[in-house]
Scaffold this motif. Structure first.
Motif, mmCIF file in Angstrom:
data_model
loop_
_atom_site.group_PDB
_atom_site.id
_atom_site.type_symbol
_atom_site.label_atom_id
_atom_site.label_comp_id
_atom_site.label_asym_id
_atom_site.label_seq_id
_atom_site.Cartn_x
_atom_site.Cartn_y
_atom_site.Cartn_z
ATOM 1 N N ILE A 34 4.451 3.185 8.475
ATOM 2 C CA ILE A 34 3.811 3.833 7.393
ATOM 3 C C ILE A 34 3.836 5.122 7.540
ATOM 4 O O ILE A 34 3.973 5.926 6.696
ATOM 5 C CB ILE A 34 2.212 3.157 7.137
ATOM 6 N N ARG A 35 3.424 5.608 8.628
ATOM 7 C CA ARG A 35 3.230 7.023 9.111
ATOM 8 C C ARG A 35 4.819 7.668 9.080
ATOM 9 O O ARG A 35 4.968 8.982 8.704
ATOM 10 C CB ARG A 35 2.622 7.360 10.375
ATOM 11 N N ALA A 36 5.794 6.988 9.557
ATOM 12 C CA ALA A 36 7.100 7.314 9.441
ATOM 13 C C ALA A 36 7.526 7.282 8.220
ATOM 14 O O ALA A 36 8.335 8.432 7.869
ATOM 15 C CB ALA A 36 7.868 6.266 10.431
ATOM 16 N N MET A 37 7.207 6.455 7.209
ATOM 17 C CA MET A 37 7.747 6.400 5.854
ATOM 18 C C MET A 37 7.011 7.575 5.017
ATOM 19 O O MET A 37 7.734 8.152 4.170
ATOM 20 C CB MET A 37 7.323 5.025 5.242
ATOM 21 N N ASN A 38 5.722 7.779 5.290
ATOM 22 C CA ASN A 38 5.052 9.019 4.707
ATOM 23 C C ASN A 38 5.698 10.390 5.349
ATOM 24 O O ASN A 38 5.966 11.305 4.296
ATOM 25 C CB ASN A 38 3.681 8.868 5.151
ATOM 26 N N ARG A 39 6.039 10.359 6.564
ATOM 27 C CA ARG A 39 6.873 11.532 6.699
ATOM 28 C C ARG A 39 8.100 11.862 6.358
ATOM 29 O O ARG A 39 8.643 12.816 5.893
ATOM 30 C CB ARG A 39 6.944 11.581 8.502
ATOM 31 N N TYR A 40 8.765 10.614 6.092
ATOM 32 C CA TYR A 40 10.162 10.467 5.422
ATOM 33 C C TYR A 40 9.906 10.998 4.121
ATOM 34 O O TYR A 40 10.712 12.134 3.527
ATOM 35 C CB TYR A 40 10.795 9.433 5.890
ATOM 36 N N SER A 41 9.042 10.558 3.383
ATOM 37 C CA SER A 41 8.822 10.863 1.931
ATOM 38 C C SER A 41 8.327 12.235 1.700
ATOM 39 O O SER A 41 8.975 13.093 0.663
ATOM 40 C CB SER A 41 7.851 10.039 1.253
ATOM 41 N N SER A 80 13.694 3.906 -0.252
ATOM 42 C CA SER A 80 14.893 4.635 -1.096
ATOM 43 C C SER A 80 14.153 5.542 -1.959
ATOM 44 O O SER A 80 13.198 5.268 -2.706
ATOM 45 C CB SER A 80 15.543 3.683 -1.692
ATOM 46 N N PHE A 81 15.033 6.551 -2.333
ATOM 47 C CA PHE A 81 14.704 7.598 -3.409
ATOM 48 C C PHE A 81 15.921 7.691 -4.364
ATOM 49 O O PHE A 81 17.006 7.592 -3.639
ATOM 50 C CB PHE A 81 14.217 8.915 -3.075
ATOM 51 N N LEU A 82 15.716 7.948 -5.612
ATOM 52 C CA LEU A 82 16.790 8.417 -6.494
ATOM 53 C C LEU A 82 16.243 9.936 -6.966
ATOM 54 O O LEU A 82 15.381 10.099 -7.777
ATOM 55 C CB LEU A 82 17.041 7.452 -7.586
ATOM 56 N N ILE A 83 16.964 10.910 -6.720
ATOM 57 C CA ILE A 83 16.783 12.327 -7.098
ATOM 58 C C ILE A 83 17.928 12.838 -8.407
ATOM 59 O O ILE A 83 19.070 12.648 -7.844
ATOM 60 C CB ILE A 83 16.797 13.160 -5.917
ATOM 61 N N ALA A 84 17.387 13.389 -9.037
ATOM 62 C CA ALA A 84 18.498 13.985 -10.149
ATOM 63 C C ALA A 84 18.250 15.368 -10.235
ATOM 64 O O ALA A 84 17.230 16.004 -9.882
ATOM 65 C CB ALA A 84 18.101 13.273 -11.825
ATOM 66 N N PHE A 85 19.529 15.952 -10.324
ATOM 67 C CA PHE A 85 19.591 17.398 -10.188
ATOM 68 C C PHE A 85 20.449 17.901 -11.476
ATOM 69 O O PHE A 85 21.505 17.293 -11.949
ATOM 70 C CB PHE A 85 20.553 17.828 -8.985
ATOM 71 N N ARG A 108 0.834 -1.182 0.123
ATOM 72 C CA ARG A 108 0.133 0.079 -0.006
ATOM 73 C C ARG A 108 0.704 1.260 0.101
ATOM 74 O O ARG A 108 0.503 2.205 -0.761
ATOM 75 C CB ARG A 108 -0.936 -0.160 1.196
ATOM 76 N N LEU A 109 1.988 1.338 0.829
ATOM 77 C CA LEU A 109 2.889 2.349 0.790
ATOM 78 C C LEU A 109 3.515 2.516 -0.529
ATOM 79 O O LEU A 109 3.678 3.828 -0.995
ATOM 80 C CB LEU A 109 4.115 2.117 1.934
ATOM 81 N N GLN A 110 3.984 1.330 -1.106
ATOM 82 C CA GLN A 110 4.692 1.768 -2.552
ATOM 83 C C GLN A 110 3.807 2.325 -3.598
ATOM 84 O O GLN A 110 3.995 3.261 -4.295
ATOM 85 C CB GLN A 110 5.226 0.308 -2.993
ATOM 86 N N LYS A 111 2.351 1.869 -3.596
ATOM 87 C CA LYS A 111 1.431 2.366 -4.398
ATOM 88 C C LYS A 111 1.154 3.934 -4.272
ATOM 89 O O LYS A 111 1.149 4.602 -5.326
ATOM 90 C CB LYS A 111 -0.087 1.626 -4.128
ATOM 91 N N ASP A 112 1.298 4.413 -3.030
ATOM 92 C CA ASP A 112 0.975 5.531 -2.582
ATOM 93 C C ASP A 112 2.080 6.655 -3.161
ATOM 94 O O ASP A 112 1.946 7.599 -3.477
ATOM 95 C CB ASP A 112 0.716 5.881 -1.216
ATOM 96 N N LEU A 113 3.383 5.848 -2.901
ATOM 97 C CA LEU A 113 4.572 6.493 -3.282
ATOM 98 C C LEU A 113 4.697 6.732 -4.638
ATOM 99 O O LEU A 113 5.145 7.911 -5.349
ATOM 100 C CB LEU A 113 5.795 5.832 -2.796
ATOM 101 N N GLN A 114 4.296 5.846 -5.432
ATOM 102 C CA GLN A 114 4.243 5.966 -7.135
ATOM 103 C C GLN A 114 3.410 6.968 -7.639
ATOM 104 O O GLN A 114 3.656 7.779 -8.445
ATOM 105 C CB GLN A 114 3.991 4.625 -7.593
ATOM 106 N N GLN A 115 2.069 7.219 -7.043
ATOM 107 C CA GLN A 115 1.145 8.016 -7.444
ATOM 108 C C GLN A 115 1.556 9.571 -7.075
ATOM 109 O O GLN A 115 1.533 10.419 -7.756
ATOM 110 C CB GLN A 115 -0.124 7.613 -6.790
ATOM 111 N N ASN A 116 2.167 9.561 -5.876
ATOM 112 C CA ASN A 116 2.505 10.911 -5.563
ATOM 113 C C ASN A 116 3.816 11.332 -6.171
ATOM 114 O O ASN A 116 3.988 12.612 -6.345
ATOM 115 C CB ASN A 116 2.912 11.065 -3.903
#
Length: 416
Positions: free
Chosen positions: A110-117, A138-143, A61-69
């Protein structure tokens, strides 16, 4: 006529059946204890499986929310343009996330991971980053600009420490509060760890952009992506490691308050050459450096205080891990460096020294350069009479080999 023992053990079993024998019902103690153990194990396994299912469902559920966001962030309200050409990447992940899931309720994590994201995405927006990948931890961010990537990293580390996390989460060893005191001789508590600890790796390089038409999302392909992720895996929780080549090019006066130190060169998985790294921390969290210790450049593990180590090539090594690059023999004495790789003398000359034109052995001492070749002094002789020339002798070339005057005239039928 049957005996009492025959009635209790009609089939010769080692344990008696439970039956009425002209008296009250008797349950053998050994049998009841065994049954209790079986029941306890059964319910423990059932509870463990239920916990695993709960965690798996929560993570999905967390992964699905992350992708949508992520899609909303990149293509919705903010419409971030993906970097191109030479791109700086930051890979970030939560240290020991599996342990955090195991030691806390799913809702808490879940609340902690959402806060982190939220922290990651807010900083990504502020520093003009592009979210390439988003997993649960985890995240991969490009600059486009390296300076933005470094300031983003410092900002996120500070924000994670300043965030108010739930007490259940903070009771976990991987999220516990850590204070550092004794500043200017006074005991002043300073929070240097609090909540999930982030590993960060930063690197820069030219990559190929890959546009996904179905999702409208930009991806990247190239060795620099893998290098950044490898640096991230090497980092400890709460640590930022930056590729040294990137760090040298940064305008230091435009970076947020920081402290830094060179941590050495390391062999990343999938790369033959060593990668030199610099540790950078927010100035307010500089005491973290004492927690990270020294890392061996070979095994990428901590060198314990009582373990001996070798300091060489700008890195630190376990004593038995500083080896010849070619033969893997432990280097205890003299070694020779080429391309930032250590060699024992034997292998260096065997694989790197010039070779004699005559005997094809490596040249480890004096040599003669002649006839577009390199020779041992003892090997540079007339090819017919095998006499070594003196300083007054003339040497003639025939078929790319040396000859004295007399032998040259002979092999060329007297013509010079």
């Amino acid at each position: 006529m049957s005996s009492l023992s025959d009635q209790i053990h009609p089939h010769g079993n080692s344990e008696p059946d439970v039956r009425m024998l002209n008296g009250p019902l008797v349950i053998p103690k050994a049998h009841s204890a065994s049954k209790l153990r079986q029941d306890r194990d059964f319910w423990a396994k059932l509870e463990e499986k239920e916990k695993e299912r709960e965690i798996q469902t929560a993570r999905q559920r967390l992964q699905k929310d992350l992708q949508q966001n992520r899609d909303i962030y990149n293509h919705g309200y903010f419409k971030i343009s993906p970097p191109h050409g030479v791109v700086t990447f930051v890979a970030v992940q939560v240290k020991n996330v599996a342990t955090i899931w195991e030691n806390n309720s799913a809702d808490t994590v879940i609340r902690a991971m959402n806060r982190y994201s939220d922290i990651v995405r807010r900083a990504t927006r502020d520093f003009r980053g592009y979210e390439v990948e988003a997993e649960e931890e985890s995240f991969l961010i490009a600059f486009q600009q390296p300076l933005d990537a470094v300031n983003w990293s410092l900002t996120v580390q500070l924000a994670m420490t300043d965030t108010k996390w739930e007490e259940e989460l903070l009771s976990c060893d991987d999220c516990i509060r850590v204070f550092k005191s004794r500043e200017n001789g006074y005991d002043i508590p300073r929070l240097i760890f609090c909540g999930p600890r982030l590993q960060m790796g930063v690197s820069k390089g030219r990559v190929d952009s890959v546009y996904h038409y179905a999702s409208g999302h930009m991806g990247y392909r190239g060795t620099e992506v893998y290098r950044t992720q490898g640096i991230c895996r090497l980092a400890q929780g709460g640590q930022i490691l930056i590729n040294e080549s990137l760090w040298q090019d940064l305008p230091k006066d435009q970076i947020a308050p920081y402290v830094h130190r060179e941590v050495g060169s390391f062999k990343l998985e999938g790369f033959d050459n060593l990668t030199s790294l610099t540790e950078v921390l927010p100035q307010a969290l500089e005491e973290r450096a004492r927690w990270f210790g020294i890392i061996c450049a070979e095994c990428n593990k901590l060198i314990k205080p009582k373990e001996g180590y070798v300091k060489a090539l700008g890195s630190n090594w376990h004593t038995d891990h500083f080896r010849c690059w070619q033969c893997k023999k432990v280097l205890n004495g003299t070694y020779i460096v080429k391309d930032q790789k250590p060699y024992c003398e034997e292998d260096f000359f065997q694989y790197n020294a010039p070779r004699c034109r005559a005997c094809n052995d490596p040249i480890t001492g004096g040599f003669i350069e002649a006839i577009e070749s390199t020779w041992h002094p003892d090997c540079f002789v007339c090819q017919r009479c095998h006499k070594a020339p003196t300083k007054d002798d003339h040497i003639f070339e025939f078929n790319a080999l040396p000859y004295c005057t007399e032998c040259y005239n002979t092999v060329t039928n007297g013509t010079t």
